[in-house]
Design a protein around this motif. Structure first.
Motif, PDB file in Angstrom:
ATOM      1  N   ALA A 436       0.842  -1.214   0.000  1.00 28.55           N
ATOM      2  CA  ALA A 436       0.000   0.000   0.000  1.00 28.55           C
ATOM      3  C   ALA A 436       0.870   1.254   0.000  1.00 28.55           C
ATOM      4  CB  ALA A 436      -0.928  -0.015   1.216  1.00 28.55           C
ATOM      5  N   LEU A 437       1.983   1.213   0.745  1.00 31.47           N
ATOM      6  CA  LEU A 437       2.900   2.361   0.787  1.00 31.47           C
ATOM      7  C   LEU A 437       3.552   2.586  -0.574  1.00 31.47           C
ATOM      8  CD1 LEU A 437       4.698   1.966   4.240  1.00 31.47           C
ATOM      9  CD2 LEU A 437       3.446   3.979   3.466  1.00 31.47           C
ATOM     10  N   LEU A 438       3.943   1.500  -1.247  1.00 28.32           N
ATOM     11  CA  LEU A 438       4.554   1.625  -2.579  1.00 28.32           C
ATOM     12  C   LEU A 438       3.603   2.314  -3.553  1.00 28.32           C
ATOM     13  CD1 LEU A 438       6.334  -1.848  -2.974  1.00 28.32           C
ATOM     14  CD2 LEU A 438       7.420   0.374  -2.653  1.00 28.32           C
ATOM     15  N   ILE A 439       2.335   1.937  -3.500  1.00 25.78           N
ATOM     16  CA  ILE A 439       1.324   2.567  -4.365  1.00 25.78           C
ATOM     17  C   ILE A 439       1.174   4.046  -4.004  1.00 25.78           C
ATOM     18  CG2 ILE A 439      -1.136   2.587  -5.002  1.00 25.78           C
ATOM     19  CD1 ILE A 439       0.383   0.207  -6.179  1.00 25.78           C
ATOM     20  N   LYS A 440       1.188   4.338  -2.692  1.00 19.54           N
ATOM     21  CA  LYS A 440       0.991   5.717  -2.230  1.00 19.54           C
ATOM     22  C   LYS A 440       2.079   6.662  -2.724  1.00 19.54           C
ATOM     23  CE  LYS A 440      -2.010   6.469   1.658  1.00 19.54           C
ATOM     24  NZ  LYS A 440      -2.153   6.904   3.058  1.00 19.54           N
ATOM     25  N   VAL A 441       3.316   6.150  -2.820  1.00 16.98           N
ATOM     26  CA  VAL A 441       4.418   7.012  -3.265  1.00 16.98           C
ATOM     27  C   VAL A 441       4.669   6.905  -4.767  1.00 16.98           C
ATOM     28  CG1 VAL A 441       5.551   7.038  -1.014  1.00 16.98           C
ATOM     29  CG2 VAL A 441       6.209   5.294  -2.677  1.00 16.98           C
ATOM     30  N   GLY A 442       3.722   6.304  -5.492  1.00 11.64           N
ATOM     31  CA  GLY A 442       3.794   6.309  -6.953  1.00 11.64           C
ATOM     32  C   GLY A 442       4.609   5.192  -7.562  1.00 11.64           C
ATOM     33  N   TYR A 449       9.994  -6.826  -4.871  1.00 11.17           N
ATOM     34  CA  TYR A 449      11.109  -7.781  -4.859  1.00 11.17           C
ATOM     35  C   TYR A 449      12.362  -7.243  -5.538  1.00 11.17           C
ATOM     36  CZ  TYR A 449       7.510 -11.078  -3.374  1.00 11.17           C
ATOM     37  OH  TYR A 449       6.497 -11.685  -2.683  1.00 11.17           O
ATOM     38  N   ARG A 450      12.316  -6.018  -6.035  1.00 11.14           N
ATOM     39  CA  ARG A 450      13.489  -5.479  -6.737  1.00 11.14           C
ATOM     40  C   ARG A 450      14.493  -4.871  -5.749  1.00 11.14           C
ATOM     41  NH1 ARG A 450      11.263  -2.523 -12.209  1.00 11.14           N
ATOM     42  NH2 ARG A 450       9.949  -4.213 -12.961  1.00 11.14           N
ATOM     43  N   TYR A 451      15.719  -4.668  -6.251  1.00  6.46           N
ATOM     44  CA  TYR A 451      16.804  -4.139  -5.422  1.00  6.46           C
ATOM     45  C   TYR A 451      17.093  -2.679  -5.799  1.00  6.46           C
ATOM     46  CZ  TYR A 451      17.538  -8.856  -3.731  1.00  6.46           C
ATOM     47  OH  TYR A 451      17.356 -10.081  -3.128  1.00  6.46           O
ATOM     48  N   PRO A 452      17.733  -1.910  -4.885  1.00  2.22           N
ATOM     49  CA  PRO A 452      17.950  -0.477  -5.133  1.00  2.22           C
ATOM     50  C   PRO A 452      18.595  -0.136  -6.472  1.00  2.22           C
ATOM     51  CG  PRO A 452      18.453  -0.974  -2.856  1.00  2.22           C
ATOM     52  CD  PRO A 452      18.162  -2.297  -3.528  1.00  2.22           C
ATOM     53  N   HIS A 453      19.559  -0.969  -6.928  1.00  5.27           N
ATOM     54  CA  HIS A 453      20.270  -0.642  -8.175  1.00  5.27           C
ATOM     55  C   HIS A 453      19.365  -0.743  -9.412  1.00  5.27           C
ATOM     56  CE1 HIS A 453      20.618  -5.079  -8.302  1.00  5.27           C
ATOM     57  NE2 HIS A 453      20.659  -4.918  -9.613  1.00  5.27           N
ATOM     58  N   GLU A 454      18.188  -1.332  -9.261  1.00  2.35           N
ATOM     59  CA  GLU A 454      17.278  -1.496 -10.398  1.00  2.35           C
ATOM     60  C   GLU A 454      16.361  -0.287 -10.599  1.00  2.35           C
ATOM     61  OE1 GLU A 454      15.814  -5.760 -10.986  1.00  2.35           O
ATOM     62  OE2 GLU A 454      16.259  -5.755  -8.842  1.00  2.35           O
ATOM     63  N   ILE A 463      11.260   5.430  -2.581  1.00  7.62           N
ATOM     64  CA  ILE A 463      11.375   4.246  -1.714  1.00  7.62           C
ATOM     65  C   ILE A 463      11.758   4.676  -0.303  1.00  7.62           C
ATOM     66  CG2 ILE A 463      12.756   2.160  -1.278  1.00  7.62           C
ATOM     67  CD1 ILE A 463      13.060   2.049  -4.444  1.00  7.62           C
ATOM     68  N   VAL A 464      12.705   5.609  -0.203  1.00  4.78           N
ATOM     69  CA  VAL A 464      13.159   6.088   1.110  1.00  4.78           C
ATOM     70  C   VAL A 464      12.023   6.809   1.841  1.00  4.78           C
ATOM     71  CG1 VAL A 464      14.779   7.646   2.255  1.00  4.78           C
ATOM     72  CG2 VAL A 464      15.578   6.212   0.402  1.00  4.78           C
ATOM     73  N   ILE A 465      11.209   7.552   1.105  1.00  4.33           N
ATOM     74  CA  ILE A 465      10.053   8.226   1.720  1.00  4.33           C
ATOM     75  C   ILE A 465       9.050   7.192   2.236  1.00  4.33           C
ATOM     76  CG2 ILE A 465       8.038   9.687   1.222  1.00  4.33           C
ATOM     77  CD1 ILE A 465       9.916  11.292  -0.680  1.00  4.33           C
ATOM     78  N   ALA A 466       8.813   6.140   1.444  1.00  8.98           N
ATOM     79  CA  ALA A 466       7.899   5.069   1.878  1.00  8.98           C
ATOM     80  C   ALA A 466       8.408   4.413   3.157  1.00  8.98           C
ATOM     81  CB  ALA A 466       7.749   4.031   0.770  1.00  8.98           C
ATOM     82  N   ARG A 467       9.728   4.208   3.241  1.00  9.88           N
ATOM     83  CA  ARG A 467      10.307   3.587   4.443  1.00  9.88           C
ATOM     84  C   ARG A 467      10.148   4.498   5.662  1.00  9.88           C
ATOM     85  NH1 ARG A 467      16.607   2.282   4.477  1.00  9.88           N
ATOM     86  NH2 ARG A 467      16.613   4.554   4.427  1.00  9.88           N
ATOM     87  N   ALA A 468      10.319   5.807   5.477  1.00 10.15           N
ATOM     88  CA  ALA A 468      10.161   6.748   6.588  1.00 10.15           C
ATOM     89  C   ALA A 468       8.718   6.779   7.089  1.00 10.15           C
ATOM     90  CB  ALA A 468      10.598   8.143   6.159  1.00 10.15           C
ATOM     91  N   LEU A 469       7.760   6.572   6.169  1.00 11.24           N
ATOM     92  CA  LEU A 469       6.344   6.621   6.539  1.00 11.24           C
ATOM     93  C   LEU A 469       5.841   5.301   7.130  1.00 11.24           C
ATOM     94  CD1 LEU A 469       4.901   8.445   3.383  1.00 11.24           C
ATOM     95  CD2 LEU A 469       5.481   9.464   5.572  1.00 11.24           C
ATOM     96  N   ALA A 470       6.656   4.246   7.052  1.00  5.47           N
ATOM     97  CA  ALA A 470       6.210   2.898   7.440  1.00  5.47           C
ATOM     98  C   ALA A 470       5.699   2.823   8.869  1.00  5.47           C
ATOM     99  CB  ALA A 470       7.353   1.903   7.234  1.00  5.47           C
ATOM    100  N   LEU A 471       6.287   3.604   9.788  1.00  8.50           N
ATOM    101  CA  LEU A 471       5.906   3.543  11.200  1.00  8.50           C
ATOM    102  C   LEU A 471       4.884   4.612  11.580  1.00  8.50           C
ATOM    103  CD1 LEU A 471       9.465   2.957  12.734  1.00  8.50           C
ATOM    104  CD2 LEU A 471       7.697   1.256  12.257  1.00  8.50           C
TER     105      LEU A 471
END
Length: 562
Positions: A436-442, A449-454, A463-471
């Motif tokens: 749901a967070l991934l969808i929210k940040v576009g 399942y992908r890695y940062p270099h992709e 992705i970093v914004i989604a991680r900050a919002l996770a909690l």
């Protein structure tokens, strides 16, 4: 000087060639600046890497030609290509932290290029290097020469990259987002420096950026790229005054306007519909509404109260290990943040913004001062006592790539803080929340399942914004959270941050060098210079009627589309 003919770049996938860049046709004349603009992931950087001969191994040029002064670079032997790279064709890379060698002094990385391509000795190379560092407006160039990349700020790393690219006075300079991490005053100086070098040497400049205001200042011609294709090109004046493609119109409209304050910015989706006409109806906020909102916010007890905070670093030490020279990164700073407020923090690179932001969360330990979060004095708490509070305190780091674990999929990276703090009943529920967070940040669910270099630079920032919002924290430090994003994605993320603020009552410190964005986001603004707060007040008051000379200088340096 440079001609791209029907250039296509692709990668093999399931036995088929997937085109990432398709039939690019561009021409760059000697002494001319060509702006290449478009969304993150549109193929701008891939085009630049193809010119340099630095495409990743999994990608290949499937068709087309790259002609540099009538020489097809694609047919050159690798030795000839290497000789040309850095001397005649040079590039400023997008992410300085990953482009610089972390175990080599900044000065040595620049002199390496000088010694390789010029007939000079080490002493002459050092002298020329320090002069280059001075030219790109770096403070204490002798100190920067001997510093490692991690010892200088993000903006300073970007300027080291620029100095390295300009070292051999190349005939063609490819600048991939060269001013992204720079504050507006240094950005203006760098743009003037590039134009000055152009007039002196006749250098051709391919300027890649997502900021159309910067393109208006530096380029004579512009090409707009969308989903791997050139959708529109022409002179800057024609394209900005009479854009024909809806995507170009979207890029021009997604920046915060100067003459009014909008509740939400228009996004790409508002323009890229089937009819080609915008569906966006701007909802403005009047000055009376703002005054009422600000009074309401300031009437609440402070969420965070900072008193006389200071942090210094030793620049050099004596033989006995005692500090000889000290840099006062944060100097006796005091302020309050109220629940539901967005407090903007602006200032030049190296002024102490990031140090202050990290000190508030005790990611850096201050030398002295007090930080009250609710009733807790954070600096008196042990590391164990701080752990439960970490759930309520989050940060979006400036460099998204170095803040993500390269061996961990982005889904796991977002789920990890939920697991640490025991949120949700089981991994399945945590995964559901992450999707749901991934969808929210576009982003898309398939990215789990992908890695940062992709991902592209802009996608990594989301992705970093989604991680900050996770909690769902109460307080978030956004350290240049949108600086790496193109304007269309930037508008979406800024809207997202504001919507989340309204929905969950988040409180932000919004650190940025982009005063237009800070004004759009902030209720109040703090202006920082050399570790001190030199001006503070209502966001509109500071933007339109700055009192301090330094703030006036920052406002005057903001690039504008004429």
């Amino acid at each position: 000087m440079l001609v791209l003919k029907n250039l296509s770049i692709g990668r093999a996938s399931s036995g088929q060639q997937v085109k990432l860049v398709e039939n690019i046709n561009l021409e760059l004349t000697k002494g001319v600046s060509l702006g290449l603009v478009g969304e993150s992931g549109s193929g701008k950087s891939l085009t630049a890497l193809a010119i340099m001969g630095l495409l990743p191994q999994q990608l290949s040029i499937s068709s087309g030609e790259i002609l540099f002064e009538d020489t097809n670079l694609l047919t050159l032997a690798s030795k000839k290509r290497r000789e040309m790279r850095g001397s005649r064709i040079s590039m400023i890379f997008q992410e300085p932290m990953t482009a610089l060698n972390p175990v080599m002094h900044c000065g040595k990385q620049i002199t390496e290029s000088l010694l390789l391509h010029q007939n000079i000795n080490k002493k002459e190379a050092r002298k020329e290097c320090i002069e280059l560092l001075r030219k790109v407006q770096l403070p204490r160039p002798e100190h920067i020469f001997n510093a490692y990349p991690h010892q200088i700020s993000g903006g300073q790393k970007q300027r080291v990259m620029i100095a390295m690219a300009l070292a051999n006075k190349p005939d063609l300079l490819i600048a991939d987002e060269p001013t992204t991490a720079l504050d507006v005053t240094v950005q203006k100086e760098i743009l003037q420096l590039l134009k000055q070098l152009q007039s002196e040497t006749g250098m051709g400049l391919l300027f890649i950026t997502h900021d159309l205001n910067v393109v208006a200042e530096v380029a004579e011609e512009v090409a707009v790229m969308y989903q791997g294709k050139i959708v529109e090109k022409g002179s800057v004046s024609k394209l900005f005054k009479h854009p024909e493609h809806p995507y170009t119109l979207a890029l021009l409209s997604c920046r915060p306007p100067r003459d009014q304050r909008l509740k939400l910015l228009p996004t790409l989706d508002d323009f890229m519909n089937n009819s080609g006409e915008t569906t966006f109806l701007p909802e403005t906020i009047s000055s009376e509404q703002r005054e009422k909102q600000l009074a309401e916010v300031l009437s609440k007890p402070a969420l965070l109260n900072v008193e006389h905070l200071s942090k210094s670093y030793p620049l050099s030490k004596t033989l006995m290990g005692k500090p000889k020279q000290i840099l006062q990164a944060v100097d006796d700073v005091s302020f309050k943040i109220h629940p539901g407020e967005t407090l903007g923090l602006v200032g030049e690179s190296g002024c102490g913004k990031t140090t202050l932001g990290r000190s508030l969360l005790r990611l850096i330990e201050p030398d002295k001062g007090k930080i009250f979060f609710h009733e807790s004095e954070l600096l008196n708490l042990s590391r164990r006592a701080m752990t439960p509070l970490r759930k309520d305190l989050a940060i979006v780091f400036q460099d998204p790539y170095s803040s993500l674990n390269p061996r961990m999929s982005i889904g796991k990276a977002i789920m990890e803080p939920m697991q640490v703090h025991g949120l949700f009943k089981n991994p399945l529920e945590r995964k559901k929340q992450t999707l749901a967070l991934l969808i929210k940040v576009g982003l898309q669910e398939s990215h789990f399942y992908r890695y940062p270099h992709e991902f592209s630079g802009g996608q990594r920032q989301r992705i970093v914004i989604a991680r900050a919002l996770a909690l769902q924290p109460q307080f978030i430090v956004c350290d240049e959270a949108v600086s790496a994003l193109d304007v269309s994605v930037q508008a979406m993320v800024l809207n997202l941050l504001n919507e989340l603020k309204a929905e969950f009552g988040f409180t932000y410190i919004f650190i940025s060098h982009d005063l237009s964005v800070v004004r759009f986001m902030s209720d109040r603004i703090l202006v920082m210079k050399a570790g001190k707060i030199v001006e503070a007040g209502d966001a509109d008051q500071i933007y339109f009627h700055p009192e301090h000379a330094y703030t006036q200088q920052l406002i005057a340096a903001i690039p504008q589309i004429q």
